[in-house]
Design a protein around this motif. Structure first.
Motif, mmCIF file in Angstrom:
data_model
loop_
_atom_site.group_PDB
_atom_site.id
_atom_site.type_symbol
_atom_site.label_atom_id
_atom_site.label_comp_id
_atom_site.label_asym_id
_atom_site.label_seq_id
_atom_site.Cartn_x
_atom_site.Cartn_y
_atom_site.Cartn_z
ATOM 1 N N UNK A 104 -3.708 41.816 -12.267
ATOM 2 C CA UNK A 104 -4.728 42.831 -12.525
ATOM 3 C C UNK A 104 -4.083 44.200 -12.466
ATOM 4 N N UNK A 105 -4.443 45.053 -13.399
ATOM 5 C CA UNK A 105 -3.921 46.419 -13.427
ATOM 6 C C UNK A 105 -5.095 47.383 -13.330
ATOM 7 N N UNK A 106 -5.071 48.240 -12.321
ATOM 8 C CA UNK A 106 -6.106 49.259 -12.133
ATOM 9 C C UNK A 106 -5.546 50.599 -12.617
ATOM 10 N N UNK A 107 -6.245 51.231 -13.554
ATOM 11 C CA UNK A 107 -5.843 52.541 -14.073
ATOM 12 C C UNK A 107 -6.634 53.608 -13.335
ATOM 13 N N UNK A 108 -5.934 54.553 -12.722
ATOM 14 C CA UNK A 108 -6.601 55.489 -11.839
ATOM 15 C C UNK A 108 -5.994 56.887 -11.950
ATOM 16 N N UNK B 78 -7.670 45.771 -0.273
ATOM 17 C CA UNK B 78 -8.386 44.493 -0.298
ATOM 18 C C UNK B 78 -7.569 43.427 -1.032
ATOM 19 N N UNK B 79 -6.914 43.816 -2.110
ATOM 20 C CA UNK B 79 -6.100 42.872 -2.888
ATOM 21 C C UNK B 79 -4.864 42.441 -2.101
ATOM 22 N N UNK B 80 -4.309 43.359 -1.325
ATOM 23 C CA UNK B 80 -3.174 42.983 -0.450
ATOM 24 C C UNK B 80 -3.629 41.923 0.553
ATOM 25 N N UNK B 81 -4.805 42.138 1.140
ATOM 26 C CA UNK B 81 -5.316 41.208 2.149
ATOM 27 C C UNK B 81 -5.652 39.845 1.552
ATOM 28 N N UNK B 82 -6.082 39.828 0.283
ATOM 29 C CA UNK B 82 -6.487 38.579 -0.364
ATOM 30 C C UNK B 82 -5.359 37.949 -1.180
ATOM 31 N N UNK B 83 -4.165 38.521 -1.091
ATOM 32 C CA UNK B 83 -2.988 37.990 -1.801
ATOM 33 C C UNK B 83 -3.219 37.943 -3.321
ATOM 34 N N UNK B 84 -3.806 38.986 -3.848
ATOM 35 C CA UNK B 84 -4.071 39.095 -5.288
ATOM 36 C C UNK B 84 -2.951 39.896 -5.947
ATOM 37 N N UNK B 85 -2.383 39.402 -7.046
ATOM 38 C CA UNK B 85 -1.358 40.172 -7.766
ATOM 39 C C UNK B 85 -1.997 41.337 -8.521
ATOM 40 N N UNK B 86 -1.877 42.519 -7.968
ATOM 41 C CA UNK B 86 -2.547 43.695 -8.530
ATOM 42 C C UNK B 86 -1.606 44.889 -8.513
ATOM 43 N N UNK B 87 -1.641 45.655 -9.596
ATOM 44 C CA UNK B 87 -0.878 46.899 -9.689
ATOM 45 C C UNK B 87 -1.838 48.041 -9.946
ATOM 46 N N UNK B 88 -1.538 49.198 -9.388
ATOM 47 C CA UNK B 88 -2.275 50.423 -9.666
ATOM 48 C C UNK B 88 -1.332 51.362 -10.410
ATOM 49 N N UNK B 89 -1.756 51.844 -11.561
ATOM 50 C CA UNK B 89 -1.025 52.891 -12.277
ATOM 51 C C UNK B 89 -1.907 54.129 -12.253
ATOM 52 N N UNK B 90 -1.369 55.240 -11.803
ATOM 53 C CA UNK B 90 -2.199 56.441 -11.692
ATOM 54 C C UNK B 90 -1.451 57.683 -12.122
ATOM 55 N N UNK B 91 -2.234 58.716 -12.374
ATOM 56 C CA UNK B 91 -1.674 59.997 -12.788
ATOM 57 C C UNK B 91 -2.319 61.102 -11.956
#
Length: 259
Positions: A118-122, A192-205
């Protein structure tokens, strides 16, 4: 709760999910608009929840008069099966008292859907950067432990990880904390994703409120360098399709009767 449309695959296993955080300048939402419009993605469902401010409107990605009157809601899911790609677009703010409930809903849906990543754009307030964040590019990333192996493959991109800042201003040896002012649910989704062992990246500007279209293009090009959503011509930027709804991005103009 995810409500799928007729004919939607029962599972998003091995799909990549891209979603925005409701953050300063709405940069993530603008970038997601460009992805959906450029890839001509199909709507495959929506998120039904009382955690978002209610909204309904016309099709923001209409390409003809026939589909312009379709009704669209505040949280919809689009997919490009040929790319193993899904996108969640969120169009209204999270109700403040229900932010934790909303994060739990999203995390549970991500886990149940079987997304490979999952990629979160922020985005984050530019004026609240500390000294080390003032240097170089305004773009940053974060990755959960479950995605660290994947992120090793992008080392050649020379991305900068989001810096931790001192808990006590002016005390360099104090505890280092993750601080994303103006990032809305970004930090909560990441922890939350760290705690649930979810592969997630945040890309932000880092950015400021105003005309944030250039920030959206910068963030999207940053993402495209990694995921290669569209071809990038040599010595130039990728071509992104601006959705018709952007014609009213800043309202309908000044009424001539005022003058």
């Amino acid at each position: 709760m995810f409500v799928k449309t007729e004919g939607t695959p029962s599972s998003f296993k091995d799909f990549t999910l891209i979603m925005p955080a409701i953050s300063v300048g709405n940069v993530g939402q603008l970038a997601v608009d460009l992805i959906i419009s450029t890839l001509n993605m199909c709507r495959v469902g929506y998120i039904h929840t009382d955690c978002l401010i209610p909204m309904v409107g016309n099709n923001p990605y209409a390409t003809s008069a026939e589909d312009a009157n379709e009704l669209h809601t505040n949280a919809e899911v689009y997919a490009a099966p040929e790319l193993n790609l899904a996108v969640l677009q969120i169009r209204t703010p999270v109700i403040q008292t229900k932010s934790k409930k909303f994060r739990k809903l999203i995390v549970c849906w991500i886990k149940a859907s079987g997304f490979s990543k999952t990629v979160v754009l922020s985005s984050s307030h530019a004026y609240q950067r500390d000294d080390q964040q003032l240097l170089g590019t305004p773009l940053r990333y974060l990755a959960t432990p479950a995605l660290q192996e994947v992120m090793k493959s992008v080392k050649e991109l020379e991305w900068r990880e989001m810096e931790r800042v001192s808990a006590s201003m002016g005390v360099p040896d104090s505890e280092q904390l993750l601080y994303i002012p103006g990032g809305g649910p970004t930090k909560g989704l990441f922890t939350d994703s760290c705690a649930e062992d979810i592969p997630l990246a945040v890309l932000l500007i880092f950015c400021s409120e105003g005309d944030n279209v250039p920030d959206a293009f910068s963030l999207l090009n940053y993402l495209n360098d990694w995921l290669h959503l569209v071809d990038k011509p040599s010595q130039s930027s990728p071509k992104w399709t601006i959705p018709p709804s952007w014609r009213l991005l800043f309202g309908s103009g000044i009424p001539p009767a005022l003058f």
